[in-house]
Design an enzyme around this catalytic site. Structure first.
Site, PDB file in Angstrom:
ATOM      1  CE1 TYR A  32       1.082  -0.284   4.430  1.00 11.86           C
ATOM      2  CE2 TYR A  32      -0.008   1.845   4.403  1.00 11.86           C
ATOM      3  CZ  TYR A  32       0.813   0.935   5.036  1.00 11.86           C
ATOM      4  OH  TYR A  32       1.377   1.232   6.249  1.00 11.86           O
ATOM      5  NE  ARG A  51       6.664   4.484   0.390  1.00 10.92           N
ATOM      6  CZ  ARG A  51       6.353   5.241   1.432  1.00 10.92           C
ATOM      7  NH1 ARG A  51       7.270   5.486   2.367  1.00 10.92           N
ATOM      8  NH2 ARG A  51       5.165   5.772   1.572  1.00 10.92           N
ATOM      9  NE  ARG A  98      -5.693 -19.594   4.235  1.00 10.50           N
ATOM     10  CZ  ARG A  98      -4.734 -20.281   4.843  1.00 10.50           C
ATOM     11  NH1 ARG A  98      -4.600 -21.573   4.632  1.00 10.50           N
ATOM     12  NH2 ARG A  98      -3.900 -19.664   5.677  1.00 10.50           N
ATOM     13  CG  HIS A 100       0.599 -20.454   2.898  1.00  7.69           C
ATOM     14  ND1 HIS A 100      -0.431 -21.283   3.243  1.00  7.69           N
ATOM     15  CD2 HIS A 100       0.889 -19.739   4.013  1.00  7.69           C
ATOM     16  CE1 HIS A 100      -0.763 -21.092   4.508  1.00  7.69           C
ATOM     17  NE2 HIS A 100       0.028 -20.156   5.004  1.00  7.69           N
ATOM     18  CE  LYS A 141       3.153   3.236   3.227  1.00  2.43           C
ATOM     19  NZ  LYS A 141       3.261   3.196   4.682  1.00  2.43           N
ATOM     20  CD  GLU A 173       9.924   1.605  10.170  1.00  2.00           C
ATOM     21  OE1 GLU A 173       9.726   2.608   9.484  1.00  2.00           O
ATOM     22  OE2 GLU A 173       9.709   0.451   9.759  1.00  2.00           O
ATOM     23  CG  LEU A 197       8.177   2.583   4.681  1.00  2.00           C
ATOM     24  CD1 LEU A 197       7.793   1.392   3.816  1.00  2.00           C
ATOM     25  CD2 LEU A 197       6.944   3.374   5.058  1.00  2.00           C
TER      26      LEU A 197
HETATM   27  N1  PDD Z   1       2.706   5.050   7.535  1.00  2.00           N
HETATM   28  N2  PDD Z   1       7.415   3.777   8.932  1.00  2.00           N
HETATM   29  C1  PDD Z   1       6.234   3.119   9.029  1.00  2.00           C
HETATM   30  C2  PDD Z   1       6.214   1.773   9.687  1.00  2.00           C
HETATM   31  C3  PDD Z   1       5.060   3.694   8.502  1.00  2.00           C
HETATM   32  O1  PDD Z   1       3.899   3.030   8.573  1.00  2.00           O
HETATM   33  C4  PDD Z   1       5.127   4.979   7.894  1.00  2.00           C
HETATM   34  C5  PDD Z   1       3.928   5.661   7.304  1.00  2.00           C
HETATM   35  C6  PDD Z   1       6.373   5.636   7.848  1.00  2.00           C
HETATM   36  C7  PDD Z   1       6.532   7.002   7.219  1.00  2.00           C
HETATM   37  O2  PDD Z   1       6.467   6.933   5.816  1.00  2.00           O
HETATM   38  P1  PDD Z   1       6.000   8.197   4.955  1.00  2.00           P
HETATM   39  O3  PDD Z   1       6.847   9.356   5.373  1.00  2.00           O
HETATM   40  O4  PDD Z   1       6.242   7.773   3.568  1.00  2.00           O
HETATM   41  O5  PDD Z   1       4.536   8.452   5.272  1.00  2.00           O
HETATM   42  C8  PDD Z   1       7.497   4.992   8.363  1.00  2.00           C
HETATM   43  C9  PDD Z   1       1.508   5.528   6.876  1.00  2.00           C
HETATM   44  C10 PDD Z   1       1.263   6.988   7.030  1.00  2.00           C
HETATM   45  C11 PDD Z   1       0.339   4.645   7.284  1.00  2.00           C
HETATM   46  O6  PDD Z   1       0.566   3.454   7.429  1.00  2.00           O
HETATM   47  O7  PDD Z   1      -0.781   5.137   7.412  1.00  2.00           O
END
Ligand code: PDD
Length: 277
Positions: A32, A51, A98, A100, A141, A173, A197
């Site tokens: 996403y 990304r 289903r 994997h 992501k 993070e 991320l």
């Molecule tokens: N999340 N790290 C994680 C685990 C995140 O879920 C996000 C953002 C970031 C920051 O990424 P960016 O600057 O590209 O928004 C870092 C989004 C906002 C969400 O899951 O809603």
């Protein structure tokens, strides 16, 4: 009516239907993006597009990313919101059975929705500090966010705004954002790796700091270094830059008031969001 786009078709969100055999539903097999549109323009579009393309390549899913972003622009315009939060989800789509392992031929599900967004500077908040219990491919992501969900819920129940994560005492993070600290006038943040991320806001903050002449170090950051910093802050597309006044455990950060360099960066980031190009 709230608009969305499902597989290229714009419709009322209330009418959108996805099969229970969708691999996104069965396995969390999808990726996403979350973007902000300010003053009617999608921000950092090419960075988000790249990304998403990287996430798709890492899960071996072939999708026309340009077509996804053309639909996103159309949705943003049709939504009528001046400032909006845009969500894109791409999964490996519905399957017959289903299993994997995935079939060689799939029909991805591409879904996107827009909601109103208020770009504003949020108040300093407390961050819990916890073990990073997630999987080890966090540069993808992925929509498989159960660990992030449980961590953020723990913070929410404790009245905290974020959870800063670490592996063996080294900061990765936060549950929904990237982590920075300001120390002796310089900016420090953990380097890009499989453990984090590659945040778009992180990328922009580093650029802004360099433009402002702040020293920027991308290097491992220990949990104990956080409490000893002048300012700790987190960054994301939806919340911008948020300073952390207290760590739990860890106690207050610096004097409890963000350093002037933080205010400068947050102001520059806000200006960047509203810039007319
Ligand atoms: N999340 N790290 C994680 C685990 C995140 O879920 C996000 C953002 C970031 C920051 O990424 P960016 O600057 O590209 O928004 C870092 C989004 C906002 C969400 O899951 O809603």
């Amino acid at each position: 009516m709230t608009l969305c786009v499902l597989n290229g078709e714009m419709m009322d969100l209330a009418d959108a239907r996805i099969s229970p055999m969708d691999r996104g539903f069965l396995f969390g097999d999808g990726v996403y993006e979350v973007l902000a549109a300010v003053d009617g323009r999608v921000r950092a579009l090419s960075l988000h597009r790249q990304r998403l393309a990287n996430s798709l390549a890492m899960i071996e899913l072939d999708v026309d990313v340009d077509a996804v972003f053309a639909d996103l622009q159309a949705l943003q315009e049709a939504s009528g919101f001046r400032d909006s939060k845009l969500y894109i989800q791409v999964t490996r789509g519905p399957v017959e059975a289903r299993d994997h392992a995935f079939p060689s031929k799939v029909t991805p599900t591409v879904f996107m929705m827009a909601s109103p967004f208020v770009a504003q500077q949020l108040a300093p908040t407390t961050a819990l500090v916890r073990d990073d219990i997630r999987w080890r491919r966090n540069a993808i992501k992925s929509v498989s966010l159960l660990a992030n969900v449980l961590l953020k819920q723990e913070a929410s129940a404790a009245g905290a705004g974020e959870v800063i994560l670490h592996l063996d005492g080294w900061v990765t993070e936060a549950s929904t954002s990237n982590v920075f600290c300001l120390k002796d006038g310089g900016l420090v943040t953990p380097p890009l790796s499989d453990s984090i991320l590659p945040g778009i806001t992180r990328h922009l903050v580093i650029e802004l700091a360099e433009q402002q002449g702040l020293g920027v170090e991308e290097r491992p950051v220990s949990v104990s270094e956080l409490s000893a910093s002048d300012t700790v802050f987190v960054s994301s597309s939806t919340r911008g830059l948020v300073s952390i006044s207290r760590l739990d455990p860890g106690g207050p950060v610096g004097t409890g008031t963000p350093a002037p360099e933080f205010t400068q960066l947050a102001t520059a980031y806000d200006a960047l969001l509203h810039q007319h190009q």
